[in-house]
Write a protein that holds these residues in place. Structure first.
Motif: not given
Length: 432
Positions: A124-132, A141-144, A350-355
């Motif tokens: 949910g937070i990963i999706l939320y960050l992608s919307q901002w 942003a994902a890494a932070a 993790k951060a590059p993967l979630w990007a």
């Protein structure tokens, strides 16, 4: 448009959103893995063998798996503010109830319910960050956000170790106080979320009109660009059938197996060298502090290079090597060194993967796809800890289980290369 407008908007997003979601994940991760410290006295008190503890520690992810996709689809409908608040209050109550387990079966049940309660938070937070955040800043942003996991270990380990030194009070043992005290922040923050989170850029009163207009336009243009590319997936059902989603879930499986092996078993691996509970906590914090630095630096490099594949592969291989070395380490110093390599490697990947998912998913497809990647991938959090516990019962040591988890990280590296070679943006049928 002024030349500094994009930088000003990203700076506002960074300071307004990231510290708060980091705090939420800090508490979330602490409540997932504090059982590793509770085990120091809990296992004997309620009669848990290493295999039972490994099973109970990992069964969290079965509940998580079953409810992840529905939870994220609900979040996409009702908004992050209300749903994240609900998730946090629920998991806080279940985590507090863990103080009253009395044997293996109640331990299994509470771990399963904790997974059910927390399902939907991370994706949910990963999706939320992608919307901002625009695409260029997404890995950072994902890494932070995800840096809160090693930070939770770095700060939470000494705190948990100190709590485990408490004498019995009011008829409760130290491990029971650990669960009760560390559950309170989740419940309190659940109510804070209702006031602190903004559902979408359109509702951001804290952005100036020109800042809001630039952000909305930028995100809309990125969305249109994704839609125009072959292989773009928007619908929820299409995302769940997309083979790229399954492959990314398997990649995430290996990193999750490594992460939760560390979270649940690292304190016990260090403890076997004769350290006190507090000393164990301090040593367990060292790899996590270095992991935060490595994660942020690696994500920044990934964003600047606009490259994801090798930024996932290299840390996965490093983490696998670290786990293998941990299996043959003979001294506490060698074990801590191995754990440093593993922590930095897993965190950096993790951060590059979630990007990656945002490059081919959007809308309900992003909600469903990200949740599916996280839910299947997090089954590694069941398999890794269980393999360690079961193989320790069979072999009497940690080495065999550590080798299994290392192999899963090696597979993650291979699959990352495979999905890159097949084309991340390629149409699903072509990828098959």
């Amino acid at each position: 448009m002024t030349s500094d407008l994009p930088a000003r908007v990203v700076r506002k997003l960074t300071w307004r959103i990231l510290p708060f979601v980091m705090l939420l994940y800090f508490v979330s991760f602490l409540d997932r893995v504090n059982v590793g410290f509770a085990a120091i006295s809990m296992n004997k008190a309620i009669g848990l063998t290493p295999a039972m503890f490994g099973l109970g520690g990992g069964i969290f992810f079965l509940g998580y798996f079953l409810f992840e996709v529905p939870s994220n689809l609900i979040l996409n409908k009702v908004g992050a503010r209300v749903w994240i608040a609900r998730v946090m209050v629920t998991w806080g109550l279940v985590s507090a109830a863990s103080a009253f387990v009395s044997g293996p079966h109640s331990f299994y049940a509470l771990r399963f319910l904790l997974g059910v309660a927390e399902a939907g938070f991370f994706p949910g937070i990963i999706l939320y960050l992608s919307q901002w955040f625009p695409a260029r800043q997404r890995a950072m942003a994902a890494a932070a956000f995800m840096a809160a996991a090693p930070l939770s270990t770095a700060i939470g380990s000494p705190v948990s170790g100190a709590l485990m030194e408490l004498p019995p009070m009011l008829g409760l043992s130290n491990w029971q106080w650990l669960f009760l005290i560390e559950a309170l922040p989740a419940i309190v923050l659940g109510f804070v979320v209702l006031r602190a989170l903004t559902d979408s850029p359109e509702k951001a009163a804290w952005l100036a009109p020109e800042e809001k207009a630039w952000l909305i336009a930028t995100l809309r243009d990125e969305h249109r660009e994704r839609e125009s590319q072959a292989g773009h997936t928007e619908g929820a059902l299409r995302a769940l059938r997309d083979p790229r989603v399954l492959v990314m879930a398997l990649i995430y499986f290996g990193t999750s197996a490594g992460l939760y092996t560390l979270g649940l078993w690292a304190p016990l691996i260090i403890r076997q060298f004769g350290f006190s509970a507090f000393g164990t906590g301090m040593l367990n914090a060292i790899p996590s502090v270095l992991a935060v630095v490595g994660m942020i630096a690696w994500a920044r490099h990934s964003d600047r290079a606009s490259e994801r594949t090798w930024h996932v592969v290299i840390p996965c291989v490093a983490a696998a090597a670290g786990l293998a070395f941990c299996g043959i380490a003979q001294t506490a110093a060698q074990v801590v060194l191995a754990l440093v390599v593993v922590n930095v490697g897993i965190s950096a990947a993790k951060a590059p993967l979630w990007a990656m998912p945002a490059s081919f998913l959007s809308g309900a497809g992003a909600a469903a796809g990200i949740a599916m990647i996280n839910s299947i991938g997090n089954l590694g959090g069941f398999v890794g800890p269980f393999a360690i516990g079961w193989l320790k019962s069979v072999t009497g040591g940690y080495a065999a289980g550590l080798y299994v988890v290392a192999a899963s990280l090696g597979l993650s590296a291979v699959l990352t290369l495979a999905i890159a070679r097949g084309g991340l943006r390629r149409h699903p049928q072509a990828a098959q």
